[in-house]
Every structure is written in structure tokens, then in C-alpha cells.
Design a protein around this motif. Structure first.
Motif, PDB file in Angstrom:
ATOM      1  N   PRO A 178      35.982  38.580  48.583  1.00 52.75           N
ATOM      2  CA  PRO A 178      35.952  37.687  47.449  1.00 52.75           C
ATOM      3  C   PRO A 178      37.316  37.935  46.446  1.00 52.75           C
ATOM      4  N   TYR A 179      37.499  36.917  45.644  1.00 50.84           N
ATOM      5  CA  TYR A 179      38.405  36.955  44.675  1.00 50.84           C
ATOM      6  C   TYR A 179      38.055  36.063  43.416  1.00 50.84           C
ATOM      7  N   SER A 180      38.586  36.418  42.411  1.00 52.48           N
ATOM      8  CA  SER A 180      38.452  35.519  41.140  1.00 52.48           C
ATOM      9  C   SER A 180      39.428  34.551  40.818  1.00 52.48           C
ATOM     10  N   ALA A 181      40.502  35.097  40.786  1.00 56.49           N
ATOM     11  CA  ALA A 181      41.569  34.079  40.296  1.00 56.49           C
ATOM     12  C   ALA A 181      42.712  34.064  41.497  1.00 56.49           C
ATOM     13  N   GLY A 182      42.622  35.183  42.426  1.00 59.06           N
ATOM     14  CA  GLY A 182      43.639  35.446  43.509  1.00 59.06           C
ATOM     15  C   GLY A 182      44.930  35.752  43.170  1.00 59.06           C
ATOM     16  N   GLY A 236      48.317  42.552  47.284  1.00 58.52           N
ATOM     17  CA  GLY A 236      47.798  41.818  48.359  1.00 58.52           C
ATOM     18  C   GLY A 236      47.628  40.309  48.284  1.00 58.52           C
ATOM     19  N   GLY A 237      47.635  40.107  46.869  1.00 53.61           N
ATOM     20  CA  GLY A 237      47.219  38.510  46.773  1.00 53.61           C
ATOM     21  C   GLY A 237      45.901  38.202  47.021  1.00 53.61           C
ATOM     22  N   THR A 238      45.561  37.335  47.918  1.00 57.28           N
ATOM     23  CA  THR A 238      44.218  37.006  48.171  1.00 57.28           C
ATOM     24  C   THR A 238      43.932  37.421  49.704  1.00 57.28           C
ATOM     25  N   ASP A 275      36.301  32.129  46.941  1.00 61.06           N
ATOM     26  CA  ASP A 275      37.111  31.852  45.866  1.00 61.06           C
ATOM     27  C   ASP A 275      36.076  31.742  44.978  1.00 61.06           C
ATOM     28  N   ILE A 276      35.484  32.806  44.109  1.00 61.46           N
ATOM     29  CA  ILE A 276      34.573  32.754  43.287  1.00 61.46           C
ATOM     30  C   ILE A 276      34.794  32.168  41.924  1.00 61.46           C
ATOM     31  N   GLY A 277      36.015  32.009  41.339  1.00 60.45           N
ATOM     32  CA  GLY A 277      36.525  31.592  40.224  1.00 60.45           C
ATOM     33  C   GLY A 277      36.806  30.216  40.082  1.00 60.45           C
ATOM     34  N   GLU A 335      32.786  34.230  33.140  1.00 61.41           N
ATOM     35  CA  GLU A 335      32.572  34.067  34.440  1.00 61.41           C
ATOM     36  C   GLU A 335      33.897  34.414  35.094  1.00 61.41           C
ATOM     37  N   PRO A 336      33.743  34.477  36.702  1.00 54.66           N
ATOM     38  CA  PRO A 336      35.134  35.265  37.429  1.00 54.66           C
ATOM     39  C   PRO A 336      36.403  34.193  37.238  1.00 54.66           C
ATOM     40  N   GLY A 337      36.199  33.200  37.045  1.00 50.01           N
ATOM     41  CA  GLY A 337      37.419  32.178  36.954  1.00 50.01           C
ATOM     42  C   GLY A 337      38.299  32.253  35.454  1.00 50.01           C
ATOM     43  N   ASP A 348      50.402  42.453  31.805  1.00 53.16           N
ATOM     44  CA  ASP A 348      51.840  42.149  31.619  1.00 53.16           C
ATOM     45  C   ASP A 348      51.813  40.415  32.068  1.00 53.16           C
ATOM     46  N   LEU A 349      51.150  40.300  32.960  1.00 45.11           N
ATOM     47  CA  LEU A 349      51.042  38.812  33.651  1.00 45.11           C
ATOM     48  C   LEU A 349      49.728  38.289  33.058  1.00 45.11           C
ATOM     49  N   GLY A 350      49.736  36.918  32.280  1.00 43.19           N
ATOM     50  CA  GLY A 350      48.467  36.411  31.771  1.00 43.19           C
ATOM     51  C   GLY A 350      47.687  35.622  32.519  1.00 43.19           C
ATOM     52  N   ALA A 381      39.608  43.397  35.659  1.00 39.57           N
ATOM     53  CA  ALA A 381      38.936  44.665  35.353  1.00 39.57           C
ATOM     54  C   ALA A 381      38.342  45.364  36.593  1.00 39.57           C
ATOM     55  N   VAL A 382      38.015  44.477  37.670  1.00 41.31           N
ATOM     56  CA  VAL A 382      37.040  45.363  38.738  1.00 41.31           C
ATOM     57  C   VAL A 382      38.161  45.977  39.296  1.00 41.31           C
ATOM     58  N   GLU A 383      39.416  45.665  39.451  1.00 42.62           N
ATOM     59  CA  GLU A 383      40.351  46.425  39.981  1.00 42.62           C
ATOM     60  C   GLU A 383      40.877  47.473  39.148  1.00 42.62           C
ATOM     61  N   ARG A 384      40.306  47.900  38.173  1.00 42.97           N
ATOM     62  CA  ARG A 384      40.680  48.749  37.067  1.00 42.97           C
ATOM     63  C   ARG A 384      41.969  48.612  36.506  1.00 42.97           C
ATOM     64  N   GLY A 385      42.413  47.348  36.216  1.00 42.19           N
ATOM     65  CA  GLY A 385      43.646  46.921  35.914  1.00 42.19           C
ATOM     66  C   GLY A 385      43.865  47.201  34.372  1.00 42.19           C
ATOM     67  N   VAL A 386      45.240  47.488  33.805  1.00 43.91           N
ATOM     68  CA  VAL A 386      45.596  47.943  32.473  1.00 43.91           C
ATOM     69  C   VAL A 386      46.340  46.812  31.689  1.00 43.91           C
ATOM     70  N   ALA A 444      59.812  39.717  46.066  1.00 48.40           N
ATOM     71  CA  ALA A 444      58.542  40.085  46.213  1.00 48.40           C
ATOM     72  C   ALA A 444      58.143  41.337  45.722  1.00 48.40           C
ATOM     73  N   HIS A 445      56.694  41.652  45.539  1.00 46.00           N
ATOM     74  CA  HIS A 445      56.202  42.742  44.980  1.00 46.00           C
ATOM     75  C   HIS A 445      55.458  43.812  45.738  1.00 46.00           C
ATOM     76  N   MET A 446      55.523  44.831  45.764  1.00 46.60           N
ATOM     77  CA  MET A 446      54.737  45.919  46.280  1.00 46.60           C
ATOM     78  C   MET A 446      54.620  47.061  45.250  1.00 46.60           C
TER      79      MET A 446
HETATM   80  P1  FAD Z   1      41.778  38.505  41.969  1.00 44.76           P
HETATM   81  O1  FAD Z   1      42.896  38.440  42.727  1.00 44.76           O
HETATM   82  O2  FAD Z   1      40.862  37.538  41.485  1.00 44.76           O
HETATM   83  O3  FAD Z   1      41.046  39.903  42.361  1.00 44.76           O
HETATM   84  C1  FAD Z   1      41.836  41.233  42.682  1.00 44.76           C
HETATM   85  C2  FAD Z   1      40.862  41.798  43.651  1.00 44.76           C
HETATM   86  O4  FAD Z   1      39.485  42.287  43.095  1.00 44.76           O
HETATM   87  C3  FAD Z   1      40.422  41.047  44.889  1.00 44.76           C
HETATM   88  O5  FAD Z   1      40.987  40.986  45.811  1.00 44.76           O
HETATM   89  C4  FAD Z   1      39.052  41.852  45.004  1.00 44.76           C
HETATM   90  O6  FAD Z   1      38.783  42.680  45.784  1.00 44.76           O
HETATM   91  C5  FAD Z   1      38.475  42.298  43.854  1.00 44.76           C
HETATM   92  N1  FAD Z   1      37.727  41.087  43.050  1.00 44.76           N
HETATM   93  C6  FAD Z   1      38.091  39.838  42.373  1.00 44.76           C
HETATM   94  N2  FAD Z   1      37.056  39.368  41.742  1.00 44.76           N
HETATM   95  C7  FAD Z   1      36.062  39.984  42.152  1.00 44.76           C
HETATM   96  C8  FAD Z   1      34.592  39.754  41.960  1.00 44.76           C
HETATM   97  N3  FAD Z   1      34.043  38.544  41.160  1.00 44.76           N
HETATM   98  N4  FAD Z   1      33.695  40.351  42.490  1.00 44.76           N
HETATM   99  C9  FAD Z   1      34.072  41.712  43.491  1.00 44.76           C
HETATM  100  N5  FAD Z   1      35.389  41.673  43.463  1.00 44.76           N
HETATM  101  C10 FAD Z   1      36.313  41.132  43.115  1.00 44.76           C
HETATM  102  N6  FAD Z   1      48.093  44.475  36.699  1.00 44.76           N
HETATM  103  C11 FAD Z   1      47.779  45.076  35.832  1.00 44.76           C
HETATM  104  O7  FAD Z   1      46.565  45.699  35.780  1.00 44.76           O
HETATM  105  N7  FAD Z   1      48.310  45.318  34.490  1.00 44.76           N
HETATM  106  C12 FAD Z   1      49.562  44.703  34.307  1.00 44.76           C
HETATM  107  O8  FAD Z   1      50.172  45.035  33.437  1.00 44.76           O
HETATM  108  C13 FAD Z   1      50.256  44.113  35.543  1.00 44.76           C
HETATM  109  N8  FAD Z   1      51.588  43.823  35.497  1.00 44.76           N
HETATM  110  C14 FAD Z   1      51.985  43.076  36.382  1.00 44.76           C
HETATM  111  C15 FAD Z   1      53.241  42.587  36.243  1.00 44.76           C
HETATM  112  C16 FAD Z   1      54.073  41.945  37.520  1.00 44.76           C
HETATM  113  C17 FAD Z   1      55.285  41.745  37.536  1.00 44.76           C
HETATM  114  C18 FAD Z   1      53.089  41.813  38.843  1.00 44.76           C
HETATM  115  C19 FAD Z   1      53.629  41.047  39.867  1.00 44.76           C
HETATM  116  C20 FAD Z   1      51.594  41.859  38.913  1.00 44.76           C
HETATM  117  C21 FAD Z   1      51.055  42.838  37.652  1.00 44.76           C
HETATM  118  N9  FAD Z   1      49.823  43.264  37.659  1.00 44.76           N
HETATM  119  C22 FAD Z   1      49.347  43.982  36.789  1.00 44.76           C
HETATM  120  C23 FAD Z   1      48.961  42.960  38.826  1.00 44.76           C
HETATM  121  C24 FAD Z   1      48.066  41.735  38.794  1.00 44.76           C
HETATM  122  O9  FAD Z   1      48.912  40.690  38.718  1.00 44.76           O
HETATM  123  C25 FAD Z   1      47.107  41.900  38.098  1.00 44.76           C
HETATM  124  O10 FAD Z   1      46.310  42.884  38.030  1.00 44.76           O
HETATM  125  C26 FAD Z   1      46.168  40.433  38.252  1.00 44.76           C
HETATM  126  O11 FAD Z   1      45.356  40.361  37.005  1.00 44.76           O
HETATM  127  C27 FAD Z   1      45.278  40.791  39.378  1.00 44.76           C
HETATM  128  O12 FAD Z   1      44.875  39.404  39.889  1.00 44.76           O
HETATM  129  P2  FAD Z   1      43.571  38.650  39.664  1.00 44.76           P
HETATM  130  O13 FAD Z   1      42.976  39.037  38.115  1.00 44.76           O
HETATM  131  O14 FAD Z   1      44.072  37.350  39.892  1.00 44.76           O
HETATM  132  O15 FAD Z   1      42.675  39.523  40.595  1.00 44.76           O
END
Ligand code: FAD
Length: 512
Positions: A85-89, A95-97, A108-110, A129-131, A156-158, A166-171, A379-381
Motif C-alpha cells: 500500500p501507499y498513499s501518494a507514492g 523506494g517510491g512506490t 493506491d489508497i490515496g 484521508e490518505p490522498g 522539504d517536499l510538499g 507520518a506513518v513512515e515517521r517523516g519529519v 536520483a536519490h537514495m
Molecule cells: P507514500 O509513498 O504514500 O508512502 C510511503 C510508505 O509508507 C509506503 O511505501 C508504505 O510503506 C507506507 N504507507 C503509506 N501510506 C500508507 C497507508 N495509508 N497505510 C499503511 N502504510 C502506508 N521526507 C521527510 O520526512 N522530510 C523531509 O524533509 C523530506 N525531504 C525530502 C527532500 C527531498 C529532496 C526528497 C527527494 C525527499 C524528501 N523526503 C523527506 C522523503 C519523501 O519525499 C517524503 O517523506 C514523502 O512525504 C514520502 O512520500 P509520500 O508521503 O507520498 O508517502
């Protein structure tokens, strides 16, 4: 009787484990009868394949509501189909989606579940909701005039999803920057299809639950669901972060009440090793060899930046901000050669400080994506270890990381993010996939040897990093596996995520 809608099944590039073209086609047909053929690939589903960064040959299912997610999960259990699953991908850098197990079906939940369900000014929270992306929420606050009352915290990316991040514990970077810490209440579907609300959400709203015509997910939540995190009994939410134990379909977030003012600033320091945030300003440079120390000094001088750059913001009414800024200047400007800037002090139209000034007040941007322009086809890693906040640890972490990056012949881009009590170091670079992966693999061990562990990682590194969290004969992994096998007996939901392999997958064969 009407015949079920038919989906045209193309062969996926890779079949899921233990599937044949016949069983895969059977899954696609039945998924299409749940969500409609338009929402299932490998029939044509253009909107799904253009979201995120995945392969158009990956198989997708885009459920339209919670009931459909539940039905798809039940179908996956029946046919033992792995699903990711992913929300916006937009999980760029991690790893993207892409799924951990090749051939897994992407969920694709969102795409359809993308509503802002509530924004409550008095309680300073939102339920989404997820999207819903940071951009969506910001636009909503702007259009409804609520920006005067509530501020959003953004990464940093909106373009990412509030739930996905948030579920990935992003900041993010305001005082509300720990997104999982600032969530309150979740609605989750377990791998077997049951729907759970956590915290106060487990206590039904007395009026909503009397409506027998509504499915549980359609019932209004308890009025305190987004106000008090814990409810009663064990706190469950943590097991649904960086997890393969559930699909989050609703989540509450605390937002920052307008602090009454804001001031971004930047301080540059002349002697240091890291180009850090200045690279997107000098992106027109196309270099094949890593920059030497003297070249980096030269660039820093030319751009009127330091080798280290510190960004921050203070919040509150002006008199409060002035006191805070005086204290900050007093502390940092004692370092010889350091300089303090406000956004208006810098005349470059695209200065990093201007971008940061937006991020630090919760305005989402995509500016940082320009970092990848450092190299053609960049690309990023990410490599993101956690360490104690101390000058000694910071210097050690920087030296260890820079050494490995140099050995691989790469340029170094890094930032330190200071959390509540921990410090996150984020290395980002990819000239060639293999070239970039080598130093990261070395660094994971280098860091573990010093007691530093990664807070989040790319799919390709999940097993290695999980193996470093091995206190007491891998006791935590054993616990995670027990929970995984109990909640997901057929191992269908995101197998292998964060190094957790369900029974049915031989870790020795699958781990990389
Ligand atoms: P998704 O791709 O939707 O989800 C990510 C993962 O979470 C999925 O693969 C899945 O495992 C899980 N997941 C998602 N939705 C669900 C669900 N509904 N239920 C269960 N599991 C789910 N990240 C930060 O946190 N902070 C930053 O400042 C930041 N800066 C960045 C800067 C750059 C230049 C780049 C390239 C990336 C950055 N990122 C950052 C990483 C990334 O872009 C973000 O974290 C982004 O918000 C993640 O993508 P998403 O929200 O679309 O998650």
C-alpha cells in the motif's frame, strides 16, 4: 444475472511468488469486480501510473472507499497475493512506490480516498484521508481563511501525503516537525480486513453508532478522537508506523495554532567540509569528479555562504522573537567568522534561505527536488542515521560518512536535523546506483559500530538495517515476527517491509 466487469490482463513484468499467469489473471478479474476495471491495472489506468515514480508495468488496484480496501485484503488472503500500500507514492529516496517483493500488487489508497474530513480550529487538529497532500492541506487552509488560525508543518517536499509521511515517521522543521508524534488517532484496516480505530476512536460516538445504515468507517468518530492520543489499554498506534500490520485509512494531526509571528534566519560559518544546502544554488555546475576541499571553499566564498549553514526560525509575537533571536545570535556568533542573515539580507531570488523560510512556516514547496540536478539524470537514495546531539558525535558522523563517500568517488550532500533529543544526519547522492549503494552499505556497519542506527531507509537496505537492531539475540525482530504472523497469517501485506518477513517467506532466501 449480469456478468462481472472484465479487466484486460496483460502479463506483469514479474509474477508474485507462487503465482502463475492464470492465478494472477484470476486476481485481476476479481479485483476489478470489487473496484471496477478502471481502477485496476494492468488494464489501462493512466492516473494511477502517473502518480508516484513507479513502473507502468506494476499492477495497481485503486480502491474507492474503505469497504473496497477491506474486500481487496480479503481477496489477497484468499489468493495469497502480496500487496504493497501507499498513499501518494512520492516516497522519493526510500523506494517510491516499489514493493519489497517483486510482483506484489500496488494498492493506491490515496487516489480516491483524498478528503480533508475535518479541520477544527478550537482543538487545532485535522482529520484526513490518505490522498491528502501537504499542498492540498495548505490550499484548503488558505482558501478557507484558516491560515490565520492554524499552521501546517511540512517536509522539504510538499507533494507527499500527510498520512504516508507520518506513518513512515517523516519529519518537518517547525516545532510540530515530528509528524508521528503530532498525530492523534488512526483508523486502520488489519491485513485480514477488520477495521480498528485507535485511542479515543475505539469509544463509539454515542450518536453515530446508533445509525445502523452506516458502515463502521462511515460513522463519525468520538469527539475526543483527535484530542487525546491514548484511550485505554495498550497504545497501539506505534505498530502501524513503518509497518506491514495495517492500512491507515484516516488519521488525525495536531496543527500549530498561529504562534503570533515568525522570523526565519540563516547563519553561515566559514570553515567546514559540507556544501550542504548550497548545492541547489550552484546546480548549473556539471562535474564528473568530486570537488576538492579548495574548490568547495572557493564556491562557498563566491556564493557568500559558509562551509556550514544553519537555518532556523523563531515563533511568537515580535518582542518574544527578538529575545529569542538575541539569545541565538549570542550563542552562535561567538564562532569566529560566522554571519547572521534574515531572508531580506540575501539578494539571490532563489536563495535556500527563502525556500527554508517557507518550509519553516509550513508552506509546502518542491524546491529541494532541484538537488538532483547536481548530476545529469540524478536520483536519490537517502542515508539517515540517528545520533546523540553533541559536537563530538556530529564531527565523528561527518568524518565517517565523508570518508566512505570519498572512497566511492562521489560528491557529498548532507544535512543535520536536530530533533528533540536526537540528531538525524541525511546523506543524499546518487551518481550511479551501485556506486551510491556501496558506501551506504559500508556506512550502515560503520554507524552501527558506533551505536548509530538509521531511522528510516530505502527498500534495498531494509534487511541490513533491521539486522543492526539486534539487541539480545534479535529480541525485537522476534517480537515483530510474532506480531506479524498473528495479524497477517497469510503474509499478504507488504512482506519484507523494514526487514520483517512473514512465515511463508524464507528470510535467508529473501533478505538482501
Ligand atoms: P507514500 O509513498 O504514500 O508512502 C510511503 C510508505 O509508507 C509506503 O511505501 C508504505 O510503506 C507506507 N504507507 C503509506 N501510506 C500508507 C497507508 N495509508 N497505510 C499503511 N502504510 C502506508 N521526507 C521527510 O520526512 N522530510 C523531509 O524533509 C523530506 N525531504 C525530502 C527532500 C527531498 C529532496 C526528497 C527527494 C525527499 C524528501 N523526503 C523527506 C522523503 C519523501 O519525499 C517524503 O517523506 C514523502 O512525504 C514520502 O512520500 P509520500 O508521503 O507520498 O508517502
Amino acid at each position: 444475472m449480469a456478468s462481472p466487469p472484465q479487466a484486460t490482463v496483460e502479463n506483469p513484468r514479474v509474477l508474485p511468488p507462487n503465482h502463475t499467469h492464470t492465478t494472477f489473471a484470476q486476481f485481476i478479474q476479481r479485483a476489478a469486480s470489487v473496484c471496477s476495471p478502471d481502477n485496476v491495472t494492468p488494464t489501462i489506468c493512466t492516473p494511477c501510473t502517473t502518480r508516484g515514480s513507479s513502473s507502468p508495468r506494476q499492477s495497481y488496484v485503486c480502491p474507492r472507499d474503505v469497504g473496497e480496501v477491506q474486500s481487496i485484503l480479503r481477496l489477497c488472503n484468499e489468493l495469497t497475493m502480496p500487496i504493497w500500500p501507499y498513499s501518494a507514492g512520492r516516497n522519493t529516496g526510500y523506494g517510491g512506490t516499489a514493493p519489497r517483493v517483486p510482483g506484489s500488487v500496488a494498492l493506491d489508497i490515496g487516489k480516491h480516498m483524498n478528503k480533508i474530513l475535518e479541520v477544527d480550529v478550537e482543538g487545532a487538529y485535522a482529520l484526513v484521508e490518505p490522498g491528502v497532500t501537504y499542498m492540498d492541506m495548505h490550499k484548503h487552509l488558505e482558501e478557507t481563511g484558516l491560515l490565520k488560525e492554524l499552521w501546517l508543518d511540512v517536509p522539504d517536499l510538499g507533494g507527499g501525503s500527510m498520512i504516508g509521511n507520518a506513518v513512515e515517521r517523516g519529519v518537518g522543521y517547525t516545532p510540530y516537525g515530528d509528524h508521528f508524534m503530532m498525530h492523534c488517532g488512526m483508523e486502520v484496516i488489519l491485513p485480514t480486513g477488520e477495521l480498528v480505530r485507535t485511542g479515543m476512536g475505539a469509544l463509539p460516538d454515542p450518536t453515530a453508532s446508533s445509525r445502523s445504515d452506516l458502515r463502521p468507517d462511515q460513522q463519525a468518530g468520538n469527539k475526543c478522537w483527535q484530542l487525546f492520543n491514548y484511550g485505554f489499554g495498550p497504545y497501539n498506534d506505534g505498530i502501524f508506523s513503518q509497518s506491514s500490520l495495517g492500512i491507515v485509512t484516516k488519521m488525525g494531526f495536531w496543527m500549530m495554532p498561529n504562534p503570533g509571528g515568525y522570523q526565519a534566519y540563516m547563519i553561515t560559518f566559514p570553515r567546514d567540509e559540507d556544501l550542504g544546502a548550497i548545492v541547489d544554488i550552484i546546480r548549473p555546475l556539471r562535474l564528473t569528479d568530486p570537488l576538492s576541499e579548495s574548490e568547495q571553499d572557493e564556491i562557498a566564498k563566491k556564493l557568500k555562504l559558509g562551509r556550514w549553514i544553519f537555518y532556523g526560525a523563531v515563533y511568537g509575537p515580535e518582542p518574544v522573537r527578538n529575545v529569542l533571536l538575541d539569545a541565538i545570535k549570542g550563542a552562535f556568533l561567538s564562532i569566529p567568522g560566522s554571519k547572521f542573515y534574515l531572508p531580506e539580507d540575501r539578494d539571490e531570488p532563489h536563495s535556500v534561505l527563502r525556500t527554508r523560510a517557507k518550509t519553516l512556516q509550513g508552506i509546502p514547496t518542491l524546491d529541494e527536488l532541484r538537488w538532483v540536478d547536481w548530476l545529469p539524470n540524478g536520483a536519490h537514495m537517502f542515508f539517515s542515521p540517528i545520533a546523540k546531539i553533541s559536537g563530538k558525535d556530529a564531527s565523528m558522523q561527518y568524518e565517517v560518512t565523508k570518508k566512505r563517500v570519498r572512497e566511492a568517488g562521489l560528491d557529498f550532500i548532507g544535512t543535520f536535523t536536530i530533533g528533540m533529543r536526537e540528531m538525524l544526519f541525511n546523506r543524499q547522492d546518487e551518481e550511479q546506483k551501485l556506486k551510491a549503494r556501496w558506501p551506504i552499505r559500508q556506512l550502515i556497519q560503520d554507524c552501527a559500530d558506533r551505536g548509530w542506527g538509521e531511522y528510516r531507509t530505502h527498500l534495498a537496505l531494509m534487511d541490513q538495517i533491521a539486522n543492526t537492531y539486534n539487541f539480545n539475540d534479535n529480541a525485537q525482530m522476534k517480537l515483530n515476527e510474532k506480531i506479524k504472523n498473528a495479524l497477517d497469517p497469510n503474509g499478504i501485506l507488504a512482506p519484507g517491509k523494514n526487514g520483517i518477513w512473514p512465515r511463508g517467506y524464507d528470510r535467508n532466501t529473501w533478505a538482501i
